[in-house]
Design a protein around this motif. Structure first.
Motif, PDB file in Angstrom:
ATOM      1  N   SER A  63      43.079  82.307 -44.712  1.00  0.00           N
ATOM      2  CA  SER A  63      43.622  81.872 -46.004  1.00  0.00           C
ATOM      3  C   SER A  63      42.508  81.450 -46.952  1.00  0.00           C
ATOM      4  N   THR A  64      41.438  80.880 -46.381  1.00  0.00           N
ATOM      5  CA  THR A  64      40.280  80.488 -47.195  1.00  0.00           C
ATOM      6  C   THR A  64      39.579  81.726 -47.748  1.00  0.00           C
ATOM      7  N   VAL A  65      39.452  82.754 -46.906  1.00  0.00           N
ATOM      8  CA  VAL A  65      38.851  84.022 -47.353  1.00  0.00           C
ATOM      9  C   VAL A  65      39.679  84.615 -48.490  1.00  0.00           C
ATOM     10  N   ASP A  66      40.997  84.610 -48.314  1.00  0.00           N
ATOM     11  CA  ASP A  66      41.881  85.168 -49.348  1.00  0.00           C
ATOM     12  C   ASP A  66      41.744  84.413 -50.669  1.00  0.00           C
ATOM     13  N   THR A  67      41.584  83.087 -50.563  1.00  0.00           N
ATOM     14  CA  THR A  67      41.393  82.276 -51.775  1.00  0.00           C
ATOM     15  C   THR A  67      40.083  82.636 -52.463  1.00  0.00           C
ATOM     16  N   HIS A  68      39.020  82.784 -51.662  1.00  0.00           N
ATOM     17  CA  HIS A  68      37.732  83.188 -52.225  1.00  0.00           C
ATOM     18  C   HIS A  68      37.838  84.553 -52.909  1.00  0.00           C
ATOM     19  N   ARG A  69      38.568  85.468 -52.288  1.00  0.00           N
ATOM     20  CA  ARG A  69      38.718  86.803 -52.865  1.00  0.00           C
ATOM     21  C   ARG A  69      39.401  86.723 -54.241  1.00  0.00           C
TER      22      ARG A  69
ATOM     23  N   ILE B 109      24.919  84.653 -60.567  1.00  0.00           N
ATOM     24  CA  ILE B 109      25.063  83.317 -61.144  1.00  0.00           C
ATOM     25  C   ILE B 109      26.523  82.887 -61.088  1.00  0.00           C
ATOM     26  N   LEU B 110      27.418  83.823 -61.369  1.00  0.00           N
ATOM     27  CA  LEU B 110      28.834  83.504 -61.384  1.00  0.00           C
ATOM     28  C   LEU B 110      29.360  83.142 -59.999  1.00  0.00           C
ATOM     29  N   LEU B 111      28.890  83.835 -58.986  1.00  0.00           N
ATOM     30  CA  LEU B 111      29.433  83.672 -57.641  1.00  0.00           C
ATOM     31  C   LEU B 111      28.695  82.597 -56.861  1.00  0.00           C
ATOM     32  N   SER B 112      29.450  81.848 -56.069  1.00  0.00           N
ATOM     33  CA  SER B 112      28.841  80.847 -55.198  1.00  0.00           C
ATOM     34  C   SER B 112      28.195  81.546 -54.000  1.00  0.00           C
ATOM     35  N   LYS B 113      27.421  80.802 -53.242  1.00  0.00           N
ATOM     36  CA  LYS B 113      26.760  81.360 -52.058  1.00  0.00           C
ATOM     37  C   LYS B 113      27.787  81.929 -51.086  1.00  0.00           C
ATOM     38  N   ARG B 114      28.892  81.200 -50.876  1.00  0.00           N
ATOM     39  CA  ARG B 114      29.944  81.661 -49.973  1.00  0.00           C
ATOM     40  C   ARG B 114      30.609  82.923 -50.506  1.00  0.00           C
ATOM     41  N   GLU B 115      30.842  82.979 -51.804  1.00  0.00           N
ATOM     42  CA  GLU B 115      31.467  84.161 -52.398  1.00  0.00           C
ATOM     43  C   GLU B 115      30.560  85.383 -52.285  1.00  0.00           C
ATOM     44  N   ILE B 116      29.263  85.175 -52.430  1.00  0.00           N
ATOM     45  CA  ILE B 116      28.316  86.278 -52.267  1.00  0.00           C
ATOM     46  C   ILE B 116      28.343  86.790 -50.829  1.00  0.00           C
ATOM     47  N   GLU B 117      28.427  85.884 -49.861  1.00  0.00           N
ATOM     48  CA  GLU B 117      28.539  86.285 -48.453  1.00  0.00           C
ATOM     49  C   GLU B 117      29.777  87.154 -48.247  1.00  0.00           C
TER      50      GLU B 117
ATOM     51  N   GLU C   3      36.414  85.409 -39.079  1.00  0.00           N
ATOM     52  CA  GLU C   3      35.798  85.226 -37.767  1.00  0.00           C
ATOM     53  C   GLU C   3      34.277  85.129 -37.884  1.00  0.00           C
ATOM     54  N   ILE C   4      33.695  85.970 -38.730  1.00  0.00           N
ATOM     55  CA  ILE C   4      32.240  85.984 -38.894  1.00  0.00           C
ATOM     56  C   ILE C   4      31.743  84.682 -39.511  1.00  0.00           C
ATOM     57  N   LEU C   5      32.480  84.187 -40.506  1.00  0.00           N
ATOM     58  CA  LEU C   5      32.049  82.995 -41.240  1.00  0.00           C
ATOM     59  C   LEU C   5      32.657  81.695 -40.689  1.00  0.00           C
ATOM     60  N   PHE C   6      33.496  81.842 -39.645  1.00  0.00           N
ATOM     61  CA  PHE C   6      34.127  80.673 -39.013  1.00  0.00           C
ATOM     62  C   PHE C   6      34.942  79.851 -40.012  1.00  0.00           C
TER      63      PHE C   6
END
Length: 205
Positions: A172-178, A141-149, A165-168
């Motif tokens: 920097s976006t991945v690092d922000t999600h992390r 519930i806490l995590l968005s669909k992208r964060e779960i991916e 690369e996998i998520l296109f």
């Protein structure tokens, strides 16, 4: 004689199990594999009585390998081998057709007991793993669909660059999600995030 194959990506653990089994007159190790694809091919070639497989391996994980093995050789008994007491992973192995599931920190005597039990067409699931099938989890519930991916890919050992690369998306976006994932789950640092991702990998499939 119970003929077994061991699949585990850490060779030292395979060697340790083999060393103990050398003293068991009724058990013979006839093969070993370090990834899921090699395991399936070895099973096809040698058709053992029992397979002990790690649930997390390169190329093909233990759950997928178990499904293939049981579909082709229903009579072969499979025991899952895991470092995490995660009930969800154990349930996944049951659904794949495994007859047993034990922890890597179990005594080697328990490993021997599991082998002999499943060889008799009985079930052997570690009683220390408490089923949480009916408990509600708040992480999804806490995590968005992208964060779960991203959590799922971290659990598969992917780096931020590989995930981008996998998520296109940009690294920097991945690092922000992390960073957002760490904040939402109230965990600290890359090590804790990796542990969480590995432990919960099968919940996010």
């Amino acid at each position: 004689m119970i003929r077994i194959i061991i699949a585990e990506d850490h060779q030292a653990l395979i060697d340790g199990i083999k060393l103990v089994l050398e003293f068991e007159a009724d058990i013979q190790v006839i093969g070993e594999a370090n990834d899921g694809e090699a395991l399936v091919e070895l099973v096809r070639l040698k058709q053992p009585d029992v397979v002990i497989t790690d649930i997390r391996m390169p190329k093909c994980d233990g759950i997928s390998a178990t499904k293939i093995i049981k579909s082709e050789f229903p009579h072969i008994q499979v025991v899952g081998f895991s470092m995490f007491d995660q009930a969800q992973a154990m349930e996944q192995m049951k659904l794949a057709g495994a007859s047993g599931y034990i922890m890597k920190n179990s005594s080697l005597f328990k490993v021997v007991e599991a082998i002999r039990t499943v060889a008799q067409k009985k079930l052997f699931f570690d009683t220390n793993i408490i089923s949480d099938r009916n408990t509600s989890s708040h992480e999804e519930i806490l995590l968005s669909k992208r964060e779960i991916e991203i959590v799922r890919l971290i659990g598969e050992g992917k780096t931020s660059s590989e995930i981008s690369e996998i998520l296109f998306i940009e690294k920097s976006t991945v690092d922000t999600h992390r960073k957002n994932i760490l904040k939402k789950l109230n965990i600290h640092g890359k090590t804790d995030l990796m542990r969480f991702a590995v432990e919960r990998k099968y919940d996010f499939n």
